[in-house]
Design a protein around this motif. Sequence first.
Motif, short mmCIF file in Angstrom:
data_model
loop_
_atom_site.label_atom_id
_atom_site.label_comp_id
_atom_site.label_asym_id
_atom_site.label_seq_id
_atom_site.Cartn_x
_atom_site.Cartn_y
_atom_site.Cartn_z
N ASP A 410 0.86 -1.18 0.00
CA ASP A 410 0.00 0.00 0.00
C ASP A 410 0.90 1.24 0.00
O ASP A 410 1.65 1.46 0.95
CB ASP A 410 -0.89 -0.01 1.24
N PRO A 411 0.86 2.06 -1.05
CA PRO A 411 1.76 3.22 -1.13
C PRO A 411 1.66 4.15 0.08
O PRO A 411 2.65 4.75 0.50
CB PRO A 411 1.30 3.94 -2.41
N ILE A 412 0.47 4.23 0.67
CA ILE A 412 0.28 5.12 1.82
C ILE A 412 1.01 4.60 3.06
O ILE A 412 1.47 5.37 3.89
CB ILE A 412 -1.24 5.28 2.12
N LYS A 413 1.15 3.28 3.18
CA LYS A 413 1.74 2.68 4.37
C LYS A 413 3.21 2.31 4.21
O LYS A 413 3.82 1.79 5.13
CB LYS A 413 0.94 1.43 4.78
N LEU A 414 3.77 2.55 3.04
CA LEU A 414 5.19 2.23 2.82
C LEU A 414 6.07 3.06 3.73
O LEU A 414 5.84 4.26 3.92
CB LEU A 414 5.57 2.48 1.36
N ARG A 415 7.09 2.43 4.29
CA ARG A 415 8.05 3.15 5.12
C ARG A 415 9.17 3.71 4.26
O ARG A 415 9.40 3.24 3.15
CB ARG A 415 8.62 2.22 6.20
N GLU A 416 9.89 4.67 4.81
CA GLU A 416 11.00 5.28 4.07
C GLU A 416 12.05 4.21 3.77
O GLU A 416 12.44 3.45 4.64
CB GLU A 416 11.61 6.40 4.91
N GLY A 417 12.45 4.13 2.53
CA GLY A 417 13.46 3.16 2.14
C GLY A 417 12.87 1.86 1.61
O GLY A 417 13.60 1.01 1.10
N ASP A 418 11.55 1.67 1.76
CA ASP A 418 10.92 0.45 1.24
C ASP A 418 10.87 0.47 -0.28
O ASP A 418 10.68 1.53 -0.90
CB ASP A 418 9.49 0.33 1.78
N ASN A 419 11.04 -0.68 -0.86
CA ASN A 419 10.94 -0.84 -2.32
C ASN A 419 9.69 -1.65 -2.62
O ASN A 419 9.60 -2.83 -2.29
CB ASN A 419 12.19 -1.55 -2.85
N VAL A 420 8.69 -1.00 -3.23
CA VAL A 420 7.40 -1.66 -3.44
C VAL A 420 7.52 -2.88 -4.36
O VAL A 420 6.78 -3.87 -4.20
CB VAL A 420 6.36 -0.65 -3.98
N GLU A 421 8.45 -2.85 -5.30
CA GLU A 421 8.62 -4.00 -6.20
C GLU A 421 9.13 -5.22 -5.44
O GLU A 421 8.64 -6.34 -5.63
CB GLU A 421 9.61 -3.63 -7.33
N ILE A 422 10.13 -5.00 -4.58
CA ILE A 422 10.67 -6.11 -3.77
C ILE A 422 9.59 -6.62 -2.81
O ILE A 422 9.41 -7.84 -2.63
CB ILE A 422 11.92 -5.65 -2.99
N ASN A 423 8.85 -5.68 -2.19
CA ASN A 423 7.78 -6.09 -1.26
C ASN A 423 6.73 -6.93 -1.96
O ASN A 423 6.21 -7.90 -1.41
CB ASN A 423 7.12 -4.85 -0.64
N MET A 424 6.42 -6.55 -3.21
CA MET A 424 5.42 -7.30 -3.95
C MET A 424 5.92 -8.72 -4.27
O MET A 424 5.16 -9.69 -4.20
CB MET A 424 5.05 -6.56 -5.24
N TYR A 429 5.67 -14.42 -2.98
CA TYR A 429 6.32 -15.66 -2.53
C TYR A 429 5.51 -16.31 -1.42
O TYR A 429 5.25 -17.52 -1.44
CB TYR A 429 7.74 -15.35 -2.06
N TYR A 430 5.10 -15.51 -0.45
CA TYR A 430 4.33 -16.04 0.68
C TYR A 430 2.96 -16.55 0.24
O TYR A 430 2.51 -17.61 0.66
CB TYR A 430 4.15 -14.97 1.75
N VAL A 431 2.28 -15.76 -0.59
CA VAL A 431 0.93 -16.14 -1.05
C VAL A 431 1.02 -17.45 -1.83
O VAL A 431 0.20 -18.37 -1.64
CB VAL A 431 0.30 -15.03 -1.90
N ASP A 432 2.01 -17.56 -2.72
CA ASP A 432 2.19 -18.80 -3.49
C ASP A 432 2.38 -19.99 -2.56
O ASP A 432 1.80 -21.07 -2.76
CB ASP A 432 3.42 -18.68 -4.41
N LYS A 433 3.19 -19.79 -1.52
CA LYS A 433 3.50 -20.89 -0.62
C LYS A 433 2.27 -21.32 0.19
O LYS A 433 1.98 -22.52 0.32
CB LYS A 433 4.64 -20.48 0.32
N VAL A 434 1.53 -20.32 0.74
CA VAL A 434 0.32 -20.65 1.51
C VAL A 434 -0.71 -21.31 0.60
O VAL A 434 -1.33 -22.32 0.96
CB VAL A 434 -0.26 -19.38 2.17
N PHE A 435 -0.89 -20.75 -0.59
CA PHE A 435 -1.87 -21.30 -1.53
C PHE A 435 -1.51 -22.74 -1.90
O PHE A 435 -2.37 -23.63 -1.92
CB PHE A 435 -1.92 -20.42 -2.79
#
Length: 812
Positions: A410-424, A429-435
Motif C-alpha cells: 500500500d503506497p500510503i503505508k510504505l516506510r521510508e526506504g521500502d521498495n514496493v517492487e521487492i515487497n510485492m 512468494y508467501y501467497v504462493d507458498k500458503v496457496f
Amino acid sequence: MAAGDGGDEVRVLQNLRGKIYDAKHLVPNKMRDFFCTINLDQEEVFRTQVVEKSLSPYFGEEFYFEIPRTFQWLSFYIYDKSVLQKDLRIGKVSIKKEDLCNYTGKENWFMLQPVDSNSEVQGKVHLELKLNELITDNGSVCQQLVVHIKECHGLPLINGQNCDPYATVSLVGPSRNDQKKTKVKKKTSNPQFNETFYFEVTRSSSYTKKSQFQVEEEDIEKLEVRVDIWNNGNLVQDVFLGEIKVPVKVLRNDSFQAWYLLQPRENGNKSSKTDDLGSLRLNICYTEDCVLPSEYYASLRNLLLKSSDVQPISASAAYILSEVCRDKYDAVLPLVRLLLHHHKLVPFVAAVAELDLKDTQEANTVFRGNSLATRCVDEMMKIVGKHYLKVTLKPVIDEICESPKPCEIDPIKLREGDNVEINMENLRYYVDKVFREIVRSSISCPTLMCDVFYSLRHLAAKRFPNDPHVQYSAVSSFVFLRFFAVAVVSPHTFHLRPHHPDAQTSRTLTLISKAIQTLGSWGSLTKSKLSSFKETFMCEFFKTFQEEKFTESVKKFLDDVSSTESKEPSGLSEPVHLKEGEMYKRAQGRTRIGKKNFKKRWFCLTSREFTYHKQQDKEPIFTIPIKNILAVEKLDESSFNKKNMFQVLHGEKPLYIQANNCVEASEWIEALCRVTRCNQKRLSFYHPSAFLNGNWLCCKATIENTVGCARCTADVPADTQIEIDGDRETERIYSLFTINMSKLQKLEEACGSIAVYQGPRKEPDDYSNFTIEDSVATFHTLKQIIDIVEKLNESHEKYRKKRSSSAKYGSE
C-alpha cells in the motif's frame, strides 16, 4: 455412559467468551503502545497483541475459555507497554462475578477505573467466630469473643511468586481498636494459620475502672470483627491482600464457621477521578452451568437429536432454539457440539442449509450471510479442523513469523526506504507458498468436513441448476473465506502460534489472507472481478495471478474436499504440533543439597511426543513419547507451595510442571489427556501430592513406588476423537430455553392462533420475527420443549435448595 458425558455428581461449570474491541481517549495523552489483559481476580489469563502508536487502540480480539476455579472479579487492564521498565497499568474495568449477567451478550463501553492496590484482592479466608459468656471471680457475667483464623485459599501471586502472608485480627468499635497478628507463612497462596485470638467484648456493670476496653452491653451493636490479610514485604512495605468485616451482633445467638471472600478496602480509589482515564469497549458472555447427572437430560437430548428428522426443519427443537436466542451464536456453540458428539450434525446442517438456500436469490451470494447454517459450519470447522490447520498452515506461518520479509504494497503505508517492487515479490512468494500448501492438503481434510461440504455442494447445484460454478462457490465460501483465510490472519487464535505476531508481521498476514480469500473465490480472477477491488494496490497485485493454473488448482481442491469417496488415511508421517509455550518444570535429578529447583523451559506437545527445551527452536533437553505417558493430573499446591501445577506420570519419576495461570494449566492438562486417551497402560490411581523427605505428602506412605491414593480423573479411554461433554452442552441448551421462556410461550400462542384462526393475523408483532412454516408441527415441538424445561426446572430447584441449606454464613 457415553464418552464425554458427565458422571453421577452435580457439577458447576463456568466459561467466558466475548470480544475486546477498542479503547479511546487513553491517558497519558500521547501516542503510546498499548495492550489489554483479562484477569480472574489478580491472575492474568489472556493478553491481546500490542497496538503501536495510538491513543485509541483497536484490539479486535475474541476470547473463549473454560474457567477452572472460583473467582470474585473479572477485570480488564489496559497497559502502556514499556521496553526498558515495567509495563504501566493505565486503568481497569472490574466487574463483580454476580454482576456479569447484566452485561452478557451486549456490547458496552466501560469507563476505566484507576488501579489502586487497596482494591486488588482475591481469595478467601476460613474463620470460626464465637461469642462466649464468662463468669468472673466476683460472680458477674462478661462476654468474650473467640476468633479462630484457620486458613486462606487462593491468595494472589506477588511479582509472579507466592506471597508471604499473615493476618491481623481486630475488634473495632467507636472507642476501641484491639488488634492481634498471626505468624507469617512463607511462600504460599494457601496459608494454614490455625491460630485463635480472644477479645474481651463487655465488662460487667459493676466494673468501674474507666478504660478504652469498657464497652457496655448495648454497644455491641457498633462492634465488628475485622480480618486483614497482608503480604510481608520484609525490607519493603507490606502489601494489602484483602479484608473481611463481620458485625459482632450476628454472633449473639450462634457461632459461625465459614469461608469469607476477601473484599477490597472501602477507601480504595477515593482519591482518583474516574472520568479522565479513557474507556474500553467490550462484549462479555459469562455462563455458569449446574450440570445434573446424565439421566436428567434424556428427554431434552432425544428431542434435540431427532431435529434433522422433523419436517419442516423449522419446527424442530434445534431450529426453535436458534430462533428464540437473541444471538444465534449462543445457540450454535452447544448445539453443534451436542450434534457432533452424537453423529447427527451432517443431516441437520443439510436441512438448515436447504432452508437457507430457499431465501437465496442469486447464485453468487450462496452462504455469504450469518445464518444458522453458516454459523453451524463455522463452529464445526473450528472444532473438527484444528489438526488439519496445524498440518497445513503451521510450517509456513512459522516461516513468515520467524523470518519475516517486508511485504507492504500500500503506497500510503510504505516506510521510508521500502521498495514496493521487492515487497510485492516477497508477498507473492508467501501467497504462493500458503496457496500451494492449501490446495495440496485435501488428503488431510477431516472426513466430517468433507461430508458437510458434499451436502452443501449438491444442495447449491440443485437450487441453481443453470449455474455450473455454484457447486464450487458454495464450498469455497467456507473453506477459503471462513476457514483458511481467518486462520492466516489470526494464527494465535487458532493455536498456530503461541504468541501474537508483531505489528509488521500482522500486516503481512492480513495481506496474505486477503489474497487467499480472492484466490479461493471461484472465478474471481477475471478482469471484470479485478475492477471491483476496493484497493487499487491489491488490484495491481492480482494482475500477476491471472493464470489458469490457479483456477484449476482451486477447482481440483474443492472437488477433493467435497467428495464422499473414502480417502486414503493421511497417516500424518510428520507429527502434528498440538500445543507449545513457556512453563516452569522442577528439576528431576537429585542434587547434593537435596533441594530441587524450578527452571523456565519451552514445552512442546505433538501427536508423537512431549518435550521441553532450554529455548524455543532449540533441540529438546527431555522427551517423553506419548505412548509412555501413564497419567496427567493436577498437583496439590502444598507440595511445593506453588499454584497452577500439574504432573505428567511416565516410566520414570513424575515430571512436575507449573503453568503461568489456571486457564493455561487446565488447557495443558486437557491437551495431554486427549492425546494420551488411548494409551493402554494408563493408571487408575495416582498421588495428588509429591514424594518429599521420604514420604508421600498426600497419604504419608513411605515407599516411593507405592500405588496412588486417589483415583485418576480420566482413567477411561474415550471412544471418540473429539472430547465433548454432552451433558454440559445439553444443560447449556436448557439454560437458553429457560432464559427465553417468554419467547417460547409467545411462539406457542402464535402457532395456536394460526392453527385455529385462518383469517388475517391479528397481532403479528408477537411472532412476526419467527419462522412458522407449519404451525401444528411447531406447536407440538414447543409443547414438548416447555414441558421438558419445566421438569428440569424442578430438578434444578431441588439442587439449589439442597445447596442453600448446606451453605454457611459468609460463604457466598
